[in-house]
Write a protein that holds these residues in place. Structure first.
Motif, PDB file in Angstrom:
ATOM      1  N   ASN A 123       0.846  -1.192   0.000  1.00  0.00           N
ATOM      2  CA  ASN A 123       0.000   0.000   0.000  1.00  0.00           C
ATOM      3  C   ASN A 123       0.891   1.255   0.000  1.00  0.00           C
ATOM      4  O   ASN A 123       2.112   1.162   0.014  1.00  0.00           O
ATOM      5  CB  ASN A 123      -0.973   0.031   1.173  1.00  0.00           C
ATOM      6  CG  ASN A 123      -2.252  -0.738   0.872  1.00  0.00           C
ATOM      7  OD1 ASN A 123      -2.544  -1.063  -0.266  1.00  0.00           O
ATOM      8  ND2 ASN A 123      -3.012  -1.033   1.921  1.00  0.00           N
ATOM      9  N   GLY A 124       0.253   2.420   0.006  1.00  0.00           N
ATOM     10  CA  GLY A 124       0.999   3.666  -0.025  1.00  0.00           C
ATOM     11  C   GLY A 124       0.425   4.660   0.956  1.00  0.00           C
ATOM     12  O   GLY A 124      -0.654   4.466   1.528  1.00  0.00           O
ATOM     13  N   ILE A 125       1.159   5.745   1.148  1.00  0.00           N
ATOM     14  CA  ILE A 125       0.711   6.817   2.030  1.00  0.00           C
ATOM     15  C   ILE A 125      -0.611   7.410   1.527  1.00  0.00           C
ATOM     16  O   ILE A 125      -0.788   7.643   0.333  1.00  0.00           O
ATOM     17  CB  ILE A 125       1.797   7.922   2.093  1.00  0.00           C
ATOM     18  CG1 ILE A 125       3.037   7.417   2.816  1.00  0.00           C
ATOM     19  CG2 ILE A 125       1.258   9.189   2.735  1.00  0.00           C
ATOM     20  CD1 ILE A 125       2.868   7.241   4.295  1.00  0.00           C
ATOM     21  N   ASN A 126      -1.539   7.665   2.457  1.00  0.00           N
ATOM     22  CA  ASN A 126      -2.823   8.313   2.146  1.00  0.00           C
ATOM     23  C   ASN A 126      -3.549   7.602   1.008  1.00  0.00           C
ATOM     24  O   ASN A 126      -4.053   8.232   0.082  1.00  0.00           O
ATOM     25  CB  ASN A 126      -2.606   9.789   1.796  1.00  0.00           C
ATOM     26  CG  ASN A 126      -1.944  10.551   2.926  1.00  0.00           C
ATOM     27  OD1 ASN A 126      -2.225  10.319   4.089  1.00  0.00           O
ATOM     28  ND2 ASN A 126      -1.038  11.466   2.584  1.00  0.00           N
ATOM     29  N   SER A 127      -3.616   6.270   1.100  1.00  0.00           N
ATOM     30  CA  SER A 127      -4.202   5.488   0.016  1.00  0.00           C
ATOM     31  C   SER A 127      -5.718   5.460   0.128  1.00  0.00           C
ATOM     32  O   SER A 127      -6.311   6.008   1.062  1.00  0.00           O
ATOM     33  CB  SER A 127      -3.644   4.063   0.049  1.00  0.00           C
ATOM     34  OG  SER A 127      -4.298   3.290   1.045  1.00  0.00           O
ATOM     35  N   LYS A 128      -6.346   4.753  -0.810  1.00  0.00           N
ATOM     36  CA  LYS A 128      -7.804   4.625  -0.813  1.00  0.00           C
ATOM     37  C   LYS A 128      -8.264   3.478   0.075  1.00  0.00           C
ATOM     38  O   LYS A 128      -9.463   3.259   0.243  1.00  0.00           O
ATOM     39  CB  LYS A 128      -8.304   4.395  -2.239  1.00  0.00           C
ATOM     40  CG  LYS A 128      -7.835   3.091  -2.865  1.00  0.00           C
ATOM     41  CD  LYS A 128      -8.264   2.992  -4.324  1.00  0.00           C
ATOM     42  CE  LYS A 128      -7.750   1.705  -4.964  1.00  0.00           C
ATOM     43  NZ  LYS A 128      -8.086   1.635  -6.401  1.00  0.00           N
ATOM     44  N   PHE A 129      -7.324   2.745   0.653  1.00  0.00           N
ATOM     45  CA  PHE A 129      -7.667   1.588   1.473  1.00  0.00           C
ATOM     46  C   PHE A 129      -7.698   1.961   2.952  1.00  0.00           C
ATOM     47  O   PHE A 129      -7.327   3.060   3.352  1.00  0.00           O
ATOM     48  CB  PHE A 129      -6.692   0.445   1.213  1.00  0.00           C
ATOM     49  CG  PHE A 129      -6.750  -0.089  -0.192  1.00  0.00           C
ATOM     50  CD1 PHE A 129      -7.967  -0.355  -0.801  1.00  0.00           C
ATOM     51  CD2 PHE A 129      -5.598  -0.308  -0.929  1.00  0.00           C
ATOM     52  CE1 PHE A 129      -8.044  -0.839  -2.091  1.00  0.00           C
ATOM     53  CE2 PHE A 129      -5.650  -0.799  -2.234  1.00  0.00           C
ATOM     54  CZ  PHE A 129      -6.877  -1.069  -2.814  1.00  0.00           C
ATOM     55  N   TYR A 130      -8.112   0.991   3.780  1.00  0.00           N
ATOM     56  CA  TYR A 130      -8.342   1.260   5.202  1.00  0.00           C
ATOM     57  C   TYR A 130      -7.042   1.466   5.975  1.00  0.00           C
ATOM     58  O   TYR A 130      -7.031   2.084   7.040  1.00  0.00           O
ATOM     59  CB  TYR A 130      -9.101   0.080   5.841  1.00  0.00           C
ATOM     60  CG  TYR A 130      -8.187  -1.058   6.242  1.00  0.00           C
ATOM     61  CD1 TYR A 130      -7.703  -1.159   7.540  1.00  0.00           C
ATOM     62  CD2 TYR A 130      -7.747  -1.985   5.296  1.00  0.00           C
ATOM     63  CE1 TYR A 130      -6.827  -2.174   7.897  1.00  0.00           C
ATOM     64  CE2 TYR A 130      -6.878  -2.994   5.652  1.00  0.00           C
ATOM     65  CZ  TYR A 130      -6.420  -3.092   6.948  1.00  0.00           C
ATOM     66  OH  TYR A 130      -5.533  -4.073   7.289  1.00  0.00           O
TER      67      TYR A 130
END
Length: 421
Positions: free
Chosen positions: A310-317
């Motif tokens: 994942n990445g910083i400020n992603s769309k996931f939880y």
């Protein structure tokens, strides 16, 4: 090997005492069952039994996290104790086998009625596992060598739309991406070998355009073809990519399993890009499943070279703190030089570079942006350049806004993406 042991750390929640719960865990996953059986001698338990190494009590709670836990009549009603428990398992119970290791450290434990929460949070393995499992073949340095990108993260994207592109539309998109100066392209995890656009046909189209651009520019984009399938398909799919001049394959780790990854690693001639789709089902509940710390160790042992975080400020939880820890764990060696290249993705754009570099303190990343590149108002090439400029600003200590004053692609990215994308 008689003295080699595996150390597994758990976060548990139980209506019983922590000591009782830990003893149940150790017995269930080694020599014990719910009642003594013939042959369960003291000598057998001493040689093959799991041991409780330590118990660290944490703050209790008054509501169970998971359903189905039952309590002893003598236990105080309404209290669920939490703690960290370290168990030690004899290596000779399962040998150098990830599948059988998992049956021990993450098997029926989750189903025991003594627990209202149980999560595997760390795993320490003896080096003897490396006698069978090869670990990353290319990793960070090998991937950089193939892409000739050394001083910054690799900038990449995902083929979008994920599903439905005709072969000719795919050809046009790959040509545009390859001409843009991008370092890395990957198939979406949803698109592997669909009947409407079979893998062999897609490989042919993609590699024709990548080689065409490489002949002109000297830069050969790394393309991760999704070869996920049944075990008997993996080698054929891999060989299709390699014969066409491809330089990376991708698999859904949880779809083919750790044993599938290890099987692929035994003959792979190119980096293995590990996608973790379905990971949320294994980890999203904080008192169930396993931590990424454990997951990445198993993926790394099996042989992936790149791993999604994942990445910083992603769309996931997932929180930023969790993503940062995941990157750190991928870059922490287990057995010598066996780190994997973390892959940042989900809702990323040029501005993501600033906080990513500040918090992760590394350039050893693949930074993927789908819309952040494809939807750039000045086109794909400008989107790629804006990502590079974001990292230039981050690594040289500039603010995004100041660097954008002299870099128009970055400025346009800020205008497009900085307010809710």
């Amino acid at each position: 090997m008689i003295n080699e042991r595996v150390m597994a750390t758990y976060l548990i929640e139980t209506p019983y005492t922590l000591e009782h719960a830990a003893a149940v865990m150790a017995g269930e996953q080694s020599t014990g069952t719910f009642v003594s059986v013939p042959g369960e001698t003291a000598e057998l338990k001493e040689t093959y039994g799991a041991q409780v190494v330590s118990i660290t009590e944490l703050e209790p709670v008054h509501q169970p996290t998971l359903p189905g836990a039952k309590r002893l009549d003598t236990e105080q009603s309404g209290v669920y104790r939490r703690g960290e428990v370290v168990l030690s398992f004899p290596y000779h119970n399962f040998g150098p086998s990830i599948p059988n290791l998992l049956a021990t450290v993450a098997g029926n434990l989750y189903e025991l009625q003594e627990f209202s929460g149980l999560r595997l949070i760390d795993l320490k393995l003896p080096e003897v596992f490396m006698e069978k499992y090869l670990g990353p073949q290319f990793g960070i340095e090998g991937t950089r060598r193939l892409t000739k990108v050394y001083e910054r993260p690799l900038i990449g994207t995902i083929i979008k739309p994920s599903i439905g592109l005709s072969l000719e539309d795919l050809r046009v998109l790959v040509l545009s991406l390859a001409q843009s100066g991008i370092d890395f392209i990957k198939d979406d995890e949803l698109n592997a070998n669909p009947p409407y656009a079979p893998l062999e046909a897609r490989v042919k189209v993609v590699m024709e355009e990548i080689e065409r651009v490489a002949d002109k520019t000297g830069k050969k984009v790394m393309y991760a073809f999704n070869i996920t399938g049944d075990i008997d398909e993996l080698r054929e799919n891999h060989d299709t990519v390699v014969k066409a001049g491809g330089n990376c394959v991708m698999v859904g780790i949880n779809s083919i399993g750790y044993a599938g990854v290890a099987y692929l690693r035994n003959y792979s001639q190119v980096p293995i890009h590990g996608h973790r789709n379905q990971w949320g089902a294994m980890t999203r509940c904080p008192l169930l499943g396993m931590d990424f710390r454990v997951y990445q160790k198993l993926c790394r042992l099996a042989g992936v070279d790149h791993l999604h975080t994942n990445g910083i400020n992603s769309k996931f939880y997932e929180s930023n703190a969790s993503v940062i820890r995941s990157v750190e764990e991928c870059l922490t060696p287990m057995f010598g030089d066996d780190t994997v290249l973390p892959v940042l993705s989900s809702g990323q754009w040029a501005g993501s570079a600033i906080e990513s570099y500040k918090t992760m303190k590394t350039k050893d990343l693949i930074h993927l942006a789908g819309g952040g590149i494809m939807a750039h108002p000045s086109g794909i090439e400008a989107g790629v350049n804006s990502m590079k400029q974001g990292w230039e600003a981050a690594m040289n200590g500039f603010s995004l806004e100041d660097y954008a004053k002299t870099h128009s692609e970055l400025a346009h990215a800020i205008e497009k993406f900085s307010h809710g994308k």
